[in-house]
Design a protein around this motif. Structure first.
Motif, mmCIF file in Angstrom:
data_model
loop_
_atom_site.group_PDB
_atom_site.id
_atom_site.type_symbol
_atom_site.label_atom_id
_atom_site.label_comp_id
_atom_site.label_asym_id
_atom_site.label_seq_id
_atom_site.Cartn_x
_atom_site.Cartn_y
_atom_site.Cartn_z
ATOM 1 N N GLU A 262 -27.935 -0.504 92.420
ATOM 2 C CA GLU A 262 -28.784 -0.596 93.611
ATOM 3 C C GLU A 262 -29.170 -2.029 93.948
ATOM 4 O O GLU A 262 -29.970 -2.256 94.858
ATOM 5 N N LEU A 263 -28.585 -2.980 93.236
ATOM 6 C CA LEU A 263 -28.890 -4.392 93.483
ATOM 7 C C LEU A 263 -27.659 -5.125 94.014
ATOM 8 O O LEU A 263 -27.362 -6.237 93.613
ATOM 9 N N THR A 264 -26.941 -4.498 94.939
ATOM 10 C CA THR A 264 -25.799 -5.159 95.566
ATOM 11 C C THR A 264 -26.250 -5.830 96.854
ATOM 12 O O THR A 264 -27.201 -5.397 97.511
ATOM 13 N N HIS B 208 -21.275 -6.351 100.287
ATOM 14 C CA HIS B 208 -20.758 -5.627 99.133
ATOM 15 C C HIS B 208 -21.492 -4.296 98.978
ATOM 16 O O HIS B 208 -22.694 -4.201 99.240
ATOM 17 N N ARG B 209 -20.748 -3.278 98.554
ATOM 18 C CA ARG B 209 -21.311 -1.948 98.347
ATOM 19 C C ARG B 209 -20.848 -1.388 97.017
ATOM 20 O O ARG B 209 -19.686 -1.523 96.656
ATOM 21 N N HIS B 210 -21.772 -0.774 96.329
ATOM 22 C CA HIS B 210 -21.414 -0.147 95.061
ATOM 23 C C HIS B 210 -20.666 1.152 95.301
ATOM 24 O O HIS B 210 -21.031 1.944 96.179
ATOM 25 N N ALA C 167 -33.403 -1.911 89.025
ATOM 26 C CA ALA C 167 -33.683 -2.000 90.456
ATOM 27 C C ALA C 167 -35.165 -1.919 90.784
ATOM 28 O O ALA C 167 -35.568 -2.277 91.895
ATOM 29 N N PHE C 168 -35.979 -1.459 89.820
ATOM 30 C CA PHE C 168 -37.418 -1.364 90.071
ATOM 31 C C PHE C 168 -38.244 -2.071 88.996
ATOM 32 O O PHE C 168 -39.468 -1.953 88.975
ATOM 33 N N ASN C 169 -37.582 -2.782 88.095
ATOM 34 C CA ASN C 169 -38.252 -3.588 87.080
ATOM 35 C C ASN C 169 -39.177 -2.763 86.188
ATOM 36 O O ASN C 169 -40.338 -3.120 85.960
ATOM 37 N N ASP D 279 -22.203 -11.069 93.938
ATOM 38 C CA ASP D 279 -22.143 -9.973 94.910
ATOM 39 C C ASP D 279 -23.308 -9.008 94.698
ATOM 40 O O ASP D 279 -23.692 -8.277 95.617
ATOM 41 N N GLY D 280 -23.822 -8.963 93.487
ATOM 42 C CA GLY D 280 -24.914 -8.063 93.140
ATOM 43 C C GLY D 280 -25.678 -8.625 91.954
ATOM 44 O O GLY D 280 -25.315 -9.668 91.399
ATOM 45 N N THR D 281 -26.745 -7.959 91.579
ATOM 46 C CA THR D 281 -27.657 -8.317 90.493
ATOM 47 C C THR D 281 -28.547 -9.500 90.886
ATOM 48 O O THR D 281 -28.487 -10.002 92.011
ATOM 49 N N TYR D 282 -29.340 -9.959 89.936
ATOM 50 C CA TYR D 282 -30.181 -11.151 90.136
ATOM 51 C C TYR D 282 -29.832 -12.196 89.079
ATOM 52 O O TYR D 282 -30.678 -12.966 88.642
ATOM 53 N N LEU D 283 -28.552 -12.213 88.704
ATOM 54 C CA LEU D 283 -28.076 -13.096 87.653
ATOM 55 C C LEU D 283 -26.999 -14.030 88.190
ATOM 56 O O LEU D 283 -26.071 -13.583 88.872
ATOM 57 N N ALA D 284 -27.141 -15.317 87.896
ATOM 58 C CA ALA D 284 -26.147 -16.320 88.296
ATOM 59 C C ALA D 284 -25.415 -16.793 87.050
ATOM 60 O O ALA D 284 -26.041 -17.152 86.048
#
Length: 406
Positions: A221-223, A227-229, A252-254, A335-340
């Motif tokens: 849910e973090l795309t 981009h779509r999952h 997605a909701f921490n 494309d997704g997540t909160y990670l680089a």
């Protein structure tokens, strides 16, 4: 839910701060008992473990508070499984068009626990398991401690982003006789979201070699648009019958601390093995975990829309700063997540990259060989924080690494 109502990035966030996301109090953060902030010194900024800095949605906190205030923390009445089973199936249908069967859903407290349960039931010590690398360190550690043979499928650096090497997957599965594929999509740590074409090629390989596919979709849910999952099990009846799907509201909701996730079993034999085990052998989820997850999935979409907009803004900020100030570091906007995911292999490090950034910049990142042998010079940066804290993190990282550029 109509497509227009589905959570997605919002351009209204660009250029302004968002209450609840950008007004984080550093003192409040440092006083949190969770591992992200408690695990660093008073002058260090943490951008390592995959927890967001944002408070959990108010709808989740309100639901938990109301349940506790109701006074009943006794045994729950779930003769046919938790309410999350039909709720998961409904969410999959509404968001992705996948008609998941609620009767095939089982609950576990943790993603890693579920992976271990599935591998325990479906494979044996010495069996070969294909897995993307770099990868989430507990997955790699699980394969090692369970005595499974890891068949690494490299992620390659292309002009359009990080990509799973599908030719290497096909070759590795054939050469090593893999029993299963541990698939992480969206991918942690690179943030790549597999396209339909990529997924269909993976499905073809799985069909040819009769692979069990254990699909970690916890970041689904973090795309970020466009981009779509696509759930792997939704590709075809064959894919559905060989796939175990793992997901949760935790990312997605921490709400990872609620220790609640769901597992959808596609293979009949594997589900039968799971249900033949003693009923409490693998533990049970907490009632509060179910209450919080239910509140997130039923009432958290508005919060999630704001979250995705903030994360979209932040991923652009990371890209812009790195391109301008650390050009020697390879980075693709996820494309997704909160990670680089940062490949710093061109830099002249005096010691391990994570340790270098910690000592020279007072920022704790994650990375290195824990993610796989090929990741020794790589760093993972968590950008799920306020605009001001992210800028400070990036300034410190640049200050630590810029002098090391060729």
């Amino acid at each position: 839910m109509n497509a227009a109502d589905r959570p997605g990035p919002s351009s209204t966030v660009v250029g302004r701060e968002v209450p609840g996301f950008d007004d984080l109090d550093p003192e409040w953060l440092r006083n949190r008992p969770g591992v992200k902030w408690a695990g660093v010194g008073p002058d260090v900024l943490p951008a390592w473990v995959a927890d967001m800095d944002f408070p959990a949605p108010a709808v989740v906190r309100d639901a938990l508070r109301a349940h506790v205030d109701g006074g009943d923390l006794g045994y729950p009445d779930w003769p046919d499984g938790t309410p999350l089973r039909p709720l998961f199936a409904r969410r999959m249908a509404e968001r992705y068009g996948w008609q998941a069967d609620a009767s095939r859903v089982r609950e576990q407290s943790d993603l890693i626990q579920s992976v271990q349960v599935v591998l325990h039931l479906a494979t044996a010590p010495g069996d070969a398991i294909a897995v993307q690398t770099p990868n989430y360190p507990p997955f790699l550690a699980t394969l090692d401690t369970m005595g499974r043979k890891t068949v690494a499928v490299p992620t390659t650096d292309t002009d359009t982003g990080w990509r799973m090497d599908l030719a290497a997957l096909a070759d590795g599965v054939a050469r090593h006789g893999c029993k299963a594929l541990l698939l992480v999509n969206p991918h942690n740590p690179t943030g790549h979201v597999l396209t339909r074409a990529e997924l269909e090629e993976i499905a073809s390989i799985a069909r040819r070699h009769d692979l069990l596919v254990v699909s970690d979709e916890i970041h689904a849910e973090l795309t970020h648009a466009p981009h779509r999952h696509i759930p792997f099990a939704s590709l075809s009846p064959d894919a559905a019958a060989r796939t175990v799907t793992l997901t949760s509201a935790s990312k997605a909701f921490n709400i990872a601390g609620l220790r609640c996730m769901v597992t959808h079993y596609g293979p009949d034999r594997l589900l039968a093995l799971r249900d033949a085990e003693p009923p409490e052998l693998y533990g049970a989820v907490s009632e509060l975990g179910v209450v919080g997850t239910e509140a997130a999935w039923l009432h958290g979409d508005a919060w999630q829309r704001d979250l995705l907009a903030v994360l979209d803004r932040n991923r652009h900020r990371v890209r812009d700063v790195l391109a301008a100030r650390l050009p020697a570091v390879r980075h693709h906007m996820p494309d997704g997540t909160y990670l680089a995911w940062l490949d710093a292999g061109r830099l002249a490090f005096p010691k391990a990259p994570v340790q270098t950034v910690l000592e020279r910049g007072a920022v704790r990142l994650e990375g290195g060989e824990w993610f796989g042998a090929s990741a020794a010079s790589c760093l993972r940066l968590n950008f799920a924080t306020s605009a001001r804290l992210l800028d400070e993190v990036l300034d410190r990282v640049v200050g630590a690494l810029a002098p090391l550029q060729p």
